[in-house]
Design a protein around this motif. Structure first.
Motif, PDB file in Angstrom:
ATOM      1  N   ASP A 282    -120.469-117.788  17.340  1.00 11.96           N
ATOM      2  CA  ASP A 282    -119.668-117.059  16.345  1.00 11.96           C
ATOM      3  C   ASP A 282    -120.577-116.319  15.361  1.00 11.96           C
ATOM      4  OD1 ASP A 282    -117.329-117.894  17.455  1.00 11.96           O
ATOM      5  OD2 ASP A 282    -116.854-119.385  15.928  1.00 11.96           O
ATOM      6  N   ILE A 283    -121.603-117.018  14.878  1.00 17.32           N
ATOM      7  CA  ILE A 283    -122.555-116.422  13.927  1.00 17.32           C
ATOM      8  C   ILE A 283    -123.274-115.244  14.575  1.00 17.32           C
ATOM      9  CG2 ILE A 283    -124.702-116.858  12.661  1.00 17.32           C
ATOM     10  CD1 ILE A 283    -123.717-119.766  12.302  1.00 17.32           C
ATOM     11  N   LEU A 284    -123.651-115.419  15.823  1.00 23.70           N
ATOM     12  CA  LEU A 284    -124.373-114.378  16.565  1.00 23.70           C
ATOM     13  C   LEU A 284    -123.501-113.147  16.774  1.00 23.70           C
ATOM     14  CD1 LEU A 284    -127.131-114.000  18.193  1.00 23.70           C
ATOM     15  CD2 LEU A 284    -125.760-114.571  20.204  1.00 23.70           C
ATOM     16  N   GLN A 285    -122.254-113.362  17.142  1.00 20.10           N
ATOM     17  CA  GLN A 285    -121.388-112.250  17.529  1.00 20.10           C
ATOM     18  C   GLN A 285    -120.834-111.480  16.337  1.00 20.10           C
ATOM     19  OE1 GLN A 285    -121.157-111.057  20.465  1.00 20.10           O
ATOM     20  NE2 GLN A 285    -122.380-112.698  21.353  1.00 20.10           N
ATOM     21  N   ILE A 286    -120.681-112.126  15.185  1.00 23.50           N
ATOM     22  CA  ILE A 286    -120.036-111.437  14.066  1.00 23.50           C
ATOM     23  C   ILE A 286    -120.913-110.318  13.526  1.00 23.50           C
ATOM     24  CG2 ILE A 286    -120.803-112.931  12.161  1.00 23.50           C
ATOM     25  CD1 ILE A 286    -117.258-111.521  12.644  1.00 23.50           C
ATOM     26  N   PHE A 287    -122.258-110.530  13.514  1.00 23.74           N
ATOM     27  CA  PHE A 287    -123.200-109.466  13.150  1.00 23.74           C
ATOM     28  C   PHE A 287    -124.616-110.007  13.258  1.00 23.74           C
ATOM     29  CE2 PHE A 287    -125.734-106.493  10.845  1.00 23.74           C
ATOM     30  CZ  PHE A 287    -125.056-105.282  10.921  1.00 23.74           C
ATOM     31  N   ASN A 288    -125.487-109.267  13.950  1.00 23.81           N
ATOM     32  CA  ASN A 288    -126.903-109.650  13.960  1.00 23.81           C
ATOM     33  C   ASN A 288    -127.760-108.491  14.444  1.00 23.81           C
ATOM     34  OD1 ASN A 288    -128.354-110.265  16.805  1.00 23.81           O
ATOM     35  ND2 ASN A 288    -126.127-110.522  17.035  1.00 23.81           N
ATOM     36  N   ARG A 289    -128.981-108.453  13.943  1.00 26.95           N
ATOM     37  CA  ARG A 289    -130.008-107.515  14.444  1.00 26.95           C
ATOM     38  C   ARG A 289    -131.105-108.331  15.125  1.00 26.95           C
ATOM     39  NH1 ARG A 289    -129.069-105.696   9.042  1.00 26.95           N
ATOM     40  NH2 ARG A 289    -128.247-103.577   8.922  1.00 26.95           N
ATOM     41  N   ASP A 290    -130.708-109.332  15.879  1.00 31.31           N
ATOM     42  CA  ASP A 290    -131.580-110.445  16.238  1.00 31.31           C
ATOM     43  C   ASP A 290    -131.791-111.246  14.953  1.00 31.31           C
ATOM     44  OD1 ASP A 290    -131.808-109.963  18.908  1.00 31.31           O
ATOM     45  OD2 ASP A 290    -133.796-109.058  18.817  1.00 31.31           O
ATOM     46  N   PHE A 291    -132.162-112.502  15.110  1.00 30.49           N
ATOM     47  CA  PHE A 291    -132.307-113.366  13.943  1.00 30.49           C
ATOM     48  C   PHE A 291    -133.752-113.777  13.713  1.00 30.49           C
ATOM     49  CE2 PHE A 291    -127.677-114.659  14.511  1.00 30.49           C
ATOM     50  CZ  PHE A 291    -127.259-113.988  13.368  1.00 30.49           C
ATOM     51  N   THR A 292    -134.074-113.990  12.442  1.00 31.09           N
ATOM     52  CA  THR A 292    -135.357-114.550  12.024  1.00 31.09           C
ATOM     53  C   THR A 292    -135.078-115.642  10.996  1.00 31.09           C
ATOM     54  OG1 THR A 292    -137.444-114.087  10.876  1.00 31.09           O
ATOM     55  CG2 THR A 292    -135.570-112.755  10.249  1.00 31.09           C
ATOM     56  N   LYS A 293    -135.979-116.610  10.927  1.00 30.76           N
ATOM     57  CA  LYS A 293    -135.842-117.607   9.848  1.00 30.76           C
ATOM     58  C   LYS A 293    -136.564-117.152   8.586  1.00 30.76           C
ATOM     59  CE  LYS A 293    -139.506-120.492  11.869  1.00 30.76           C
ATOM     60  NZ  LYS A 293    -139.838-121.797  12.456  1.00 30.76           N
ATOM     61  N   GLY A 294    -137.204-115.977   8.628  1.00 33.58           N
ATOM     62  CA  GLY A 294    -137.721-115.350   7.433  1.00 33.58           C
ATOM     63  C   GLY A 294    -139.156-115.702   7.086  1.00 33.58           C
ATOM     64  N   ILE A 295    -139.732-114.884   6.216  1.00 32.19           N
ATOM     65  CA  ILE A 295    -141.102-115.100   5.771  1.00 32.19           C
ATOM     66  C   ILE A 295    -141.225-116.406   4.999  1.00 32.19           C
ATOM     67  CG2 ILE A 295    -142.876-114.191   4.195  1.00 32.19           C
ATOM     68  CD1 ILE A 295    -142.062-111.384   5.129  1.00 32.19           C
ATOM     69  N   MET A 296    -140.177-116.781   4.291  1.00 31.88           N
ATOM     70  CA  MET A 296    -140.166-118.063   3.581  1.00 31.88           C
ATOM     71  C   MET A 296    -140.517-119.210   4.522  1.00 31.88           C
ATOM     72  SD  MET A 296    -136.995-119.786   1.467  1.00 31.88           S
ATOM     73  CE  MET A 296    -135.849-119.682   2.840  1.00 31.88           C
ATOM     74  N   LEU A 297    -140.059-119.099   5.767  1.00 36.27           N
ATOM     75  CA  LEU A 297    -140.329-120.132   6.765  1.00 36.27           C
ATOM     76  C   LEU A 297    -141.366-119.658   7.789  1.00 36.27           C
ATOM     77  CD1 LEU A 297    -136.672-121.363   7.157  1.00 36.27           C
ATOM     78  CD2 LEU A 297    -138.560-122.723   6.298  1.00 36.27           C
ATOM     79  N   LYS A 298    -142.220-118.702   7.338  1.00 34.13           N
ATOM     80  CA  LYS A 298    -143.427-118.281   8.060  1.00 34.13           C
ATOM     81  C   LYS A 298    -143.196-117.496   9.346  1.00 34.13           C
ATOM     82  CE  LYS A 298    -146.322-121.951   6.082  1.00 34.13           C
ATOM     83  NZ  LYS A 298    -146.850-121.081   5.032  1.00 34.13           N
ATOM     84  N   GLU A 299    -142.049-116.829   9.495  1.00 32.48           N
ATOM     85  CA  GLU A 299    -141.901-115.882  10.600  1.00 32.48           C
ATOM     86  C   GLU A 299    -142.730-114.639  10.276  1.00 32.48           C
ATOM     87  OE1 GLU A 299    -140.545-116.835  13.366  1.00 32.48           O
ATOM     88  OE2 GLU A 299    -138.355-116.926  13.268  1.00 32.48           O
ATOM     89  N   PHE A 300    -143.274-113.991  11.291  1.00 34.24           N
ATOM     90  CA  PHE A 300    -144.166-112.856  11.058  1.00 34.24           C
ATOM     91  C   PHE A 300    -144.134-111.912  12.264  1.00 34.24           C
ATOM     92  CE2 PHE A 300    -148.427-110.842  10.446  1.00 34.24           C
ATOM     93  CZ  PHE A 300    -148.251-110.417   9.130  1.00 34.24           C
ATOM     94  N   GLY A 301    -144.532-110.677  12.025  1.00 40.84           N
ATOM     95  CA  GLY A 301    -144.700-109.718  13.121  1.00 40.84           C
ATOM     96  C   GLY A 301    -143.445-109.501  13.936  1.00 40.84           C
ATOM     97  N   ARG A 302    -143.573-109.658  15.257  1.00 36.56           N
ATOM     98  CA  ARG A 302    -142.451-109.379  16.159  1.00 36.56           C
ATOM     99  C   ARG A 302    -141.298-110.366  15.998  1.00 36.56           C
ATOM    100  NH1 ARG A 302    -145.592-107.805  21.844  1.00 36.56           N
ATOM    101  NH2 ARG A 302    -147.007-106.244  20.929  1.00 36.56           N
ATOM    102  N   LYS A 303    -141.564-111.527  15.427  1.00 37.37           N
ATOM    103  CA  LYS A 303    -140.485-112.486  15.177  1.00 37.37           C
ATOM    104  C   LYS A 303    -139.686-112.133  13.924  1.00 37.37           C
ATOM    105  CE  LYS A 303    -142.263-116.595  17.517  1.00 37.37           C
ATOM    106  NZ  LYS A 303    -142.617-118.029  17.363  1.00 37.37           N
ATOM    107  N   PHE A 304    -140.237-111.210  13.148  1.00 37.49           N
ATOM    108  CA  PHE A 304    -139.598-110.824  11.890  1.00 37.49           C
ATOM    109  C   PHE A 304    -138.919-109.459  11.982  1.00 37.49           C
ATOM    110  CE2 PHE A 304    -139.994-108.905   7.559  1.00 37.49           C
ATOM    111  CZ  PHE A 304    -139.141-109.773   6.890  1.00 37.49           C
ATOM    112  N   ILE A 305    -139.458-108.578  12.794  1.00 31.37           N
ATOM    113  CA  ILE A 305    -138.983-107.192  12.854  1.00 31.37           C
ATOM    114  C   ILE A 305    -138.233-106.924  14.155  1.00 31.37           C
ATOM    115  CG2 ILE A 305    -139.749-104.774  13.009  1.00 31.37           C
ATOM    116  CD1 ILE A 305    -139.989-105.823  10.209  1.00 31.37           C
ATOM    117  N   SER A 306    -137.092-106.237  14.033  1.00 34.87           N
ATOM    118  CA  SER A 306    -136.320-105.815  15.200  1.00 34.87           C
ATOM    119  C   SER A 306    -136.754-104.389  15.565  1.00 34.87           C
ATOM    120  CB  SER A 306    -134.827-105.861  14.867  1.00 34.87           C
ATOM    121  OG  SER A 306    -134.057-105.425  15.945  1.00 34.87           O
ATOM    122  N   TYR A 307    -137.926-104.266  16.182  1.00 34.76           N
ATOM    123  CA  TYR A 307    -138.576-102.956  16.287  1.00 34.76           C
ATOM    124  C   TYR A 307    -138.000-102.053  17.373  1.00 34.76           C
ATOM    125  CZ  TYR A 307    -141.314-105.510  19.834  1.00 34.76           C
ATOM    126  OH  TYR A 307    -141.704-106.269  20.904  1.00 34.76           O
TER     127      TYR A 307
END
Length: 739
Positions: A282-307
């Motif tokens: 449900d969370i995925l389908q309602i709206f997403n640009r792919d998901f990241t857990k964010g810089i706060m939780l140390k995501e970086f680079g390709r895991k952070f950007i939907s390039y």
């Protein structure tokens, strides 16, 4: 249950979204009026709708925070304060602000109105939180890039409440430090009208050669972050000290708000293990640009950007959408009340409604009669008292004292019920029990902020230079400047010593973003330099507080402080700042307005490639596929690269000490207008040098000589025309301003 004290804070961009948020379990909502908020393109609420929204939410035990989170100029300040007065009177639970000047006046005029520091204040460390705490803020919305260990440090060493984003769209830039939309198109993120250039496609290029890196990295969305989703990490976030979990989405549809709030409510109440595969879908389908857990939780680079693409990948079915809409179509929130009614012949009827520890008594004007043909029954009385469908209550217990053969019109019983419930509602709507503000008293208080004597304009005609590279320092002429800001570290003391020997002012230039580790390293460096510097230039409220705490040096306020009005100037002057760089988003009329009211040294930028974006993200990390930013200091990709937009404009980018700065494609040059700038009351015009191939010495000489009256206007015009033939230039916002 993860934590009973944690608040789930939901976005509300429309009345329908308000219903969706409240009915699905939000503890608090944030929303904006038609003006003065950072989401000007949401539906938002007019004055009456705001009042109704607060009443609706309060009756359901939900707090309401109003966004007043844009920079405000001098001419708008009175209207903004009147708006805040209205918000105070309708009992909002707090206002979210960015503008330091506005906040300081609100704190004095409305001392019991809670202030929340917007994420656009760029608070990312303990001193920044302490700065707001000392100013009377109750809460700070931390920069989204603040890591968990920094959050824990803030939580353990301050008394201010911490709010953090847990779900929704992300800004790639540190909020409050992005001028990209503003400079390119005049639509300012600091004024709530961002055009989102970060969601556009760019080629990654070798900047000096104006050459694509490779076909693979053409037309990539190198600045478009994935959407934040931390539902599986809520326990970690809460344990760091965050007490308010903020969902982004005031531009999103109500079904989005309903779906996201419902699932985060479930995770908070029953634990993250309660979230099923269906919930995640449900969370995925309602709206997403792919998901990241964010810089706060140390995501970086390709895991952070939907390039590869910037848009929504969700595709909710009609049946999801219907289910989400059903969740808020009818109110299911009800609270138990106890009622007691006394009906005795010859007396007024009396109804008492009890809610928790409060009780409310009403009495009829009608005197109870002895029935002739019709008499009341307990069942009939209870039936009328139970008609509460248009309220948020249900009868848990009823005591009915009814004298035999009594008669009372049904309309009277209904009226008693309505009057008692109205009394109960009035008490429950008023969360904060504020004293009314009388207009006479308000006018008397507010006039001191608007009655001022115009200050004598000091003629400075000074030139300052800002340098971030040792090679640039070697190109300048120390006889043709009044102040130098130095931001490089190699050969720093030697450079500063030369400046002092030349009899010029020397300031250490600090970065916009500094965390605890950075400040710890900076402290011994400043101690080492104390004898050869006049002061420190700060671009962040945290750095400002930290310098005040640790050193007895002059402080200069740089552009990162977003100085947009004279009220901010007044506050910073009281704090002890001696000189300030005004926001590059101001136009000449606004600059003139500010300079007539204050007696500090005003500086504006007169030349340079303006920094459009300050970001923790590194676009080159996409190319290298970096998993983290641990090797940034030794990276060969930190210089020499840029981004090309769809119009063929090239934006240079440089990474220093873990932060990337993206610069404008053309330089600001107002050489032919600096006489007008000085006449406005500006004491100092600054030249910012970014590139080695900028004719540094030549530009410095012509600016300095013109400022000091050593060259003619004709010579200056000829120089500008010749310069313009070689490259495009801009006058920034000096003569246009921002929306």
């Amino acid at each position: 249950m993860l934590n009973e004290k944690v608040e789930l804070l939901a976005p509300v961009g429309s009345v329908e979204s308000l219903f969706a948020a409240v009915e699905n379990g939000a503890d608090a909502v944030y929303l904006g009026g038609k003006l003065f908020n950072a989401r000007q393109f949401a539906s938002n609420f007019d004055y009456e709708e705001l009042k109704s929204a607060v009443e609706y939410a309060h009756l359901r035990n939900v707090k309401v925070y109003i966004t007043v989170n844009i920079l405000v100029d001098d001419r708008e300040m009175r209207k903004t304060l009147d708006y805040v007065k209205y918000l105070y009177e309708i009992d909002v639970d707090g206002i979210i602000v960015q503008d330091l000047g506005l906040a300081s006046v609100v704190r004095e005029l409305f001392p019991d109105l809670p202030l929340h520091g917007s994420t656009q204040m760029t608070i990312n460390n303990l001193p920044g939180a302490i700065f707001l705490q000392n100013l009377g803020f109750e809460r700070v919305v931390l920069a989204r890039e603040t890591p968990l260990e920094e959050i824990k440090n803030i939580h353990e060493n301050s008394d201010i409440e911490l709010e953090g984003f847990v779900h929704g769209a992300l800004c790639v830039s540190y909020s409050g430090q992005c001028l990209m939309s503003s400079i390119i198109g005049g639509r300012s993120g600091n004024r709530g009208t961002c055009a989102q250039p970060c969601r556009m496609a760019y080629d990654i290029i070798r900047y000096d050669k104006d050459q694509s890196l490779s076909e693979q990295w053409n037309k990539k969305y190198a600045l478009s972050p994935r959407d934040l989703n931390t539902i599986e990490y809520l326990d970690t976030i809460i344990n760091s000290g965050i007490i308010s979990l903020k969902i982004e989405g005031r531009m999103k549809r109500p079904e989005y708000v309903a779906t996201i709030v419902k699932n985060y409510r479930k995770a908070l109440d029953f634990g993250i293990n309660s979230i099923t595969g269906e919930d995640k879908d449900d969370i995925l389908q309602i709206f997403n640009r792919d998901f990241t857990k964010g810089i706060m939780l140390k995501e970086f680079g390709r895991k952070f950007i939907s390039y590869d693409r910037p848009d929504n990948r969700g595709n909710p079915s009609d049946k999801l959408l219907i289910k989400a809409k059903e969740s808020y179509q009818d109110s299911n929130i009800k609270y138990p009340v106890q009622v007691e009614i006394n009906i005795s012949i010859g007396k007024p009827a009396e109804l008492i409604v009890k809610y928790k520890i409060d009780s409310f008594r009403v009495e009829s004007e009608y005197i109870v009669e002895k029935g002739k043909k019709v008499i009341l029954t307990k069942e009939r009385v209870l039936d009328q008292l139970s008609k509460l469908n248009d309220t948020v209550y249900y009868i848990e217990k009823a005591n009915i004292y009814l004298e035999e053969e009594s008669f009372l019109p049904i309309s009277v019983i209904n009226g008693l019920r309505r009057d008692a419930i109205e009394k109960l509602d009035s008490k429950r709507k008023n969360f904060n029990n504020r004293k009314p503000i009388f207009n006479k008293e308000y006018e008397a208080k507010i006039q001191k902020y608007f009655n001022f004597t115009k200050k004598e304009r000091e003629k400075g005609n000074k030139i300052s230079i800002s340098l971030a590279d040792e090679n640039h320092f070697n190109q300048i002429d120390l006889t043709k400047l009044d102040r130098v800001y130095i931001g490089f570290q190699k050969g720093l003391k030697e450079a500063l010593t030369k400046v002092k020997e030349a009899g010029k002012e020397a300031f250490l230039l600090t970065d916009k973003i500094l965390y605890k580790e950075d400040l710890d390293k900076l402290k011994p460096l400043i101690k080492f330099l104390e004898e050869v510097i006049d002061g420190i230039s700060v671009s962040n409220l945290g750095t400002l507080q930290w310098v005040k705490n640790n050193f007895n040096l002059d402080i200069h306020g740089n552009i990162g402080l977003n100085i947009f009005n004279s009220f901010t100037v007044t506050k910073l002057k009281k704090i002890g700042l001696k000189s300030l760089t005004l926001s590059p988003e101001l136009n000449m009329k606004q600059i003139d307005e500010i300079c007539t009211k204050g007696s500090v040294d005003y500086e504006t930028i007169g030349y340079g490639y303006l920094p459009l974006m300050t970001t923790k993200h590194c676009p080159m990390s996409l190319v290298k596929d970096c998993k983290d930013d641990s090797n940034c200091n030794n990276c060969s990709f930190s210089k020499g690269y840029g981004l090309k937009d769809r119009k063929g404009m090239n934006f240079y980018m440089e990474r220093r000490r873990g932060t990337t700065t993206i610069y404008n494609s053309v330089p600001l040059m107002v050489l032919d207008s600096i006489e007008q700038i000085y006449r406005s009351g500006v004491n100092m015009v600054r030249l910012d040098f970014t590139f080695e191939k900028e004719n540094i010495k030549e530009i410095q000489e012509i600016y300095y000589d013109y400022a000091k009256g050593m060259v003619s206007e004709k010579e200056v015009m000829e120089y500008v025309e010749g310069y313009r033939k070689e490259r495009e230039i801009t006058k920034g916002h000096y003569f246009r301003g921002v929306i």
